[in-house]
Scaffold this active site. Structure first.
Site, short mmCIF file in Angstrom:
data_model
loop_
_atom_site.label_atom_id
_atom_site.label_comp_id
_atom_site.label_asym_id
_atom_site.label_seq_id
_atom_site.Cartn_x
_atom_site.Cartn_y
_atom_site.Cartn_z
N ASP A 126 -3.20 -0.14 6.40
CA ASP A 126 -3.84 -0.29 6.73
C ASP A 126 -4.30 -1.97 6.86
O ASP A 126 -2.75 -2.03 7.73
CB ASP A 126 -3.84 -1.07 4.99
N HIS A 182 -9.53 -2.19 9.45
CA HIS A 182 -8.04 -1.99 8.60
C HIS A 182 -7.47 -1.70 9.57
O HIS A 182 -6.09 -1.17 8.50
CB HIS A 182 -8.88 -1.34 7.17
N GLU A 228 -15.97 0.07 6.27
CA GLU A 228 -15.73 -1.50 6.49
C GLU A 228 -15.24 -1.88 7.43
O GLU A 228 -14.88 -3.23 7.42
CB GLU A 228 -14.88 -1.50 5.34
#
Length: 605
Positions: free
Chosen positions: A35, A110, A175
């Site tokens: 991440d 990420h 995202e």
């Protein structure tokens, strides 16, 4: 996460988690290894991924989303990683328990931790630091136009596949903010070469190319539902987290699906009344809501349902400071998830399950698991009749036919409890204590509240500084309606001012003798909500000439929790009809964003 290297602490916790998955008859552990804030798997070909990317600047005393930006010059000291030997040991142990570990190596977003390690992986190669907390929007993503990006990812995947024999490799895909792709010459060239219309199609190209490589290794690709955007890779499996819509669409296209909607499956949400729960990312997913989950949607055809592989519970760790709280968030909700996934729909019954779950509690206790007892909490709802100046308090619990009992004032709940049967009405300040009872004894945490009446109830409030349209509370009477706000700042009881000060005048209708004014506020620095700097109270008998009668100050301090606070100001007895109350907003947060000031009630006595 603990300071230092993750290997010992987290490997042992993962081993315990595998045992507990097996106990619940759960057969997959999805391990999120990458991440923005940390790269958690050793990659021998790229040592900087763990030398740099596994460590961030220690800001653990600050709420996740309030943490300050860092630069590439800031050295990370907090974090760690799992070696390939650690992970192979976990895989081997999981196999003994019939648990398959599916690794997730995020891409294209990420991945700030990877770009901090190797800036050349990004579009513009600007050096960045490993973020200490939340990142939004996520713009530092892999460059989709460089061949070197895919060379890097293929080399990483080779080592991942060597460690994990799972059928699936999870590549994330969620995202990704693609504004750099829109400006990057390499990405634009890729779009022209591949005849791609927009950045969504470029992400589709990215995913399809990675899928082809994963397939060549005998594996299947799985990703979050964003991988549908721009066209789904030929054999990809979709994890539907933004509700179930993505899963339905994928199944219609003939793709396999794992349903994991954030409405039912996100265990980083609160599971009880927020005032009684540890800080979490938000949301409300009690165990009864988890039990309502069904990965099969009624509108699906028989052919589509055959593509539903199952469901998944997710625990994201931004607000999880240690293993004990991780357990608290997982159990007993995992038991509800296991039952709904393994049981035929016609045999699922909440009343039956909730009567049996207490037996599981005994097992958790024997295993020294810090399970949540939130199901025992008594949850209040409050209504008010301002014409009669009467408050009605309702008490509910997740158990069906709950035996809730209460006492008023300072009575002993063990000895004097009255069975709750209908909403309780109050016309004066009263202490209420309530609890769920079993075998005539209170169980769980005692609910305690004080219904506070005061001289300004239902009085006219003139808002010299209007509240923000996003947080209106009860509008005209929101500051004098007796109903207090909770740590859920979206509960409809808060009025708020963004980067503005609050100033109101309360008309007490006639002259009254007063000696105290209290203003209720909330601070949640992760949501840019801060206590006021100063509060001042002015009194007047004619509404024209005002005299300052009280002032209090609050000095900014880092606050790692969500906190409710009553700012109480006492003064010599004063006769007044009008009160002017002003509260100053800090205006700008330490991160440089606009600050909120929230107020729920102004009590005058």
């Amino acid at each position: 996460m603990e300071n230092g290297n993750l290997s010992y602490t987290h490997k042992n916790y993962l081993i315990e988690t595998i045992d507990r998955l097996a106990m619940h008859k759960m057969n997959v552990l999805h391990l999120h290894l990458v991440d923005d804030q940390g790269w958690r798997m050793e990659i021998k070909k790229y040592p900087k991924l763990t030398e740099v990317g596994a460590f961030r600047v220690d800001q653990e005393n600050i709420i996740w989303s309030a943490r300050l930006p860092v630069s590439s010059l800031d050295k990370g000291t907090y974090g760690g990683y799992l070696t390939q030997e650690d992970l192979k040991e976990l895989v081997k142990y999981a196999q003994l328990k019939n648990v398959e570990i599916i690794p997730e190596i995020e891409m294209p977003a990420h991945v700030s931790s990877a770009i901090a390690s190797y800036p050349e992986l990004s579009c513009f190669e600007d050096p960045i630091g490993v973020p200490s907390g939340s990142v939004w929007p996520i713009t530092d993503i892999y460059c989709a136009g460089k061949e070197s990006t895919f060379e890097f990812l293929e080399n990483v995947l080779d080592e991942v596949i060597d460690v994990f024999p799972s059928r699936y490799i999870h590549i994330g895909g969620d995202e990704a903010t693609k504004i750099n792709w829109e400006k990057c010459p390499n990405c634009q060239k890729r779009m022209r070469t591949e005849n791609l219309k927009n950045p969504h199609e470029l992400q589709s190209y990215f995913v399809k190319r990675i899928e082809k490589y994963i397939n060549s290794k005998g594996k299947k690709l799985v990703g979050w539902d964003e991988i549908l955007e721009g066209g789904l890779a030929p054999d990809a499996t979709v994890m539907s987290w933004r509700g179930v819509k993505g899963g339905i669409e994928a199944a219609k296209q003939g793709h396999d699906v794992v349903m994991t909607p954030n409405t039912h499956c996100y265990f980083d949400h609160h599971q009880g009344h927020q005032n009684e729960e540890p800080l979490a990312i938000g949301g409300y997913t009690p165990i009864s809501k988890v039990y309502e989950f069904d990965p099969i949607i009624d509108s699906m055809t028989v052919a589509e349902t055959k593509h539903i592989l199952g469901g998944q519970a997710n625990l994201w760790a931004e607000y999880i400071p240690n293993n004990s709280q991780s357990e608290y968030m997982i159990y007993p909700r995992l038991a509800a998830m296991a039952e709904v996934l393994w049981s035929p729909k016609e045999l699922r019954d909440w009343n039956d399950f909730s009567s049996r779950i207490t037996t599981m509690f005994e097992r958790y206790k024997e295993l020294d698991i810090n399970y949540a007892k939130s199901i025992y909490l008594v949850n209040p709802t409050t209504e008010v009749d301002l014409d009669k100046k009467e408050v009605y308090l309702s008490l509910i619990n997740e158990f069906s036919n709950s035996d809730i009992r209460y006492v008023l004032g300072n009575q002993n709940i063990n000895e004097n409890a009255i069975k709750y049967t209908k909403p309780l009405g109050f016309k004066e300040t009263t202490i209420v204590k309530a609890s769920l009872f079993k075998n005539n004894k209170p169980i769980g945490k005692i609910f305690l509240d004080t219904i506070k009446f005061h001289n300004a109830v239902a009085c006219k409030v003139n808002y010299i500084s209007p509240y923000d349209d996003n947080y209106k509370g009860a509008e005209a009477l929101g500051l004098v309606n007796l109903i207090r706000g909770t740590k859920n700042h979206h509960d409809g009881q808060w009025q708020a001012w963004l980067k503005k000060d609050m100033e109101v005048i309360i008309d007490l209708e006639n002259e009254k003798t007063i000696k105290e004014v209290t203003m209720g506020s909330i601070e949640n620095q992760g949501r840019n909500i801060y206590f006021p700097n100063t509060i001042e109270v002015y009194a007047s008998t004619d509404g024209v000439n005002y005299t300052k009668i009280a002032k209090t100050e609050h000095f900014f301090a880092i606050n790692p929790i969500s906190e409710l606070k009553d700012f109480k100001m006492s003064f010599e007895k004063t006769t007044a009809r009008f009160l002017k109350i002003s509260a100053t907003n800090i205006k700008t947060t330490p991160k440089g964003t606009d600050a909120w000031l929230f107020v729920d009630e102004i009590l005058v006595n």
